[in-house]
Scaffold this motif. Structure first.
Motif, mmCIF file in Angstrom:
data_model
loop_
_atom_site.group_PDB
_atom_site.id
_atom_site.type_symbol
_atom_site.label_atom_id
_atom_site.label_comp_id
_atom_site.label_asym_id
_atom_site.label_seq_id
_atom_site.Cartn_x
_atom_site.Cartn_y
_atom_site.Cartn_z
ATOM 1 N N LEU A 1 0.840 -1.189 0.000
ATOM 2 C CA LEU A 1 0.000 0.000 0.000
ATOM 3 C C LEU A 1 0.879 1.244 0.000
ATOM 4 O O LEU A 1 1.783 1.377 0.818
ATOM 5 N N CYS B 1 -3.587 3.591 -2.605
ATOM 6 C CA CYS B 1 -4.785 3.845 -1.796
ATOM 7 C C CYS B 1 -5.754 4.762 -2.535
ATOM 8 O O CYS B 1 -6.964 4.532 -2.496
ATOM 9 N N GLU C 1 -8.939 -1.983 3.940
ATOM 10 C CA GLU C 1 -7.650 -1.954 4.642
ATOM 11 C C GLU C 1 -6.895 -0.662 4.325
ATOM 12 O O GLU C 1 -6.196 -0.125 5.189
ATOM 13 N N ALA C 2 -7.040 -0.173 3.102
ATOM 14 C CA ALA C 2 -6.366 1.065 2.698
ATOM 15 C C ALA C 2 -6.868 2.245 3.521
ATOM 16 O O ALA C 2 -6.088 3.139 3.880
ATOM 17 N N GLU D 1 -7.885 2.125 6.615
ATOM 18 C CA GLU D 1 -7.230 2.014 7.925
ATOM 19 C C GLU D 1 -5.756 2.388 7.818
ATOM 20 O O GLU D 1 -5.215 3.070 8.692
ATOM 21 N N TRP D 2 -5.096 1.967 6.754
ATOM 22 C CA TRP D 2 -3.681 2.295 6.525
ATOM 23 C C TRP D 2 -3.497 3.811 6.486
ATOM 24 O O TRP D 2 -2.597 4.354 7.109
ATOM 25 N N GLN E 1 -4.075 5.427 10.001
ATOM 26 C CA GLN E 1 -2.924 5.271 10.889
ATOM 27 C C GLN E 1 -1.807 6.253 10.551
ATOM 28 O O GLN E 1 -1.115 6.736 11.433
ATOM 29 N N ARG E 2 -1.633 6.556 9.289
ATOM 30 C CA ARG E 2 -0.559 7.439 8.881
ATOM 31 C C ARG E 2 -0.911 8.912 9.016
ATOM 32 O O ARG E 2 -0.034 9.752 9.020
#
Length: 107
Positions: free
Chosen positions: A7, A12, A87-88, A90-91, A94-95
């Protein structure tokens, strides 16, 4: 075992754009316009995701000479691709969750 999808922010962006209309068939330049990414960035992402089973690809059934343009390849998210788009999110979350600290005061 399926290869791990790497990712990145552009990946994303493509996944999230496609997930905004999960049943829609997208072509590369359309995704480049929607995401603001360069076509030279989008097309390798599409090929990679397709090779990893996250997308299906279907060539357009048009004669390029009659259409006065190159034939398009239409991409659609697979169920695994839709899960990867989740999932992207959430990724990215987080960033982007960082604590803002003001710059140090000048003496």
């Amino acid at each position: 075992m399926a290869p791990r999808v790497v990712l990145t922010y552009p990946t994303c962006a493509v996944l999230l754009a496609m997930a905004s209309k999960p049943g829609h068939e997208w072509f590369g330049l359309e995704l480049a316009r929607v995401t603001g990414e360069y076509p030279g960035t989008v097309y390798p992402i599409l090929r990679r995701l397709c090779g990893q089973g996250m997308l299906t690809a279907r060539p357009e059934g048009v004669d390029p000479r009659a259409a006065f343009r190159a034939a398009r390849i239409y991409y659609r998210l697979t169920p695994a691709g839709l899960e990867l788009a989740r999932e992207a999110v959430e990724w990215l979350r987080q960033r982007s969750s960082f604590t803002h600290r003001p710059p140090p005061a000048e003496s």
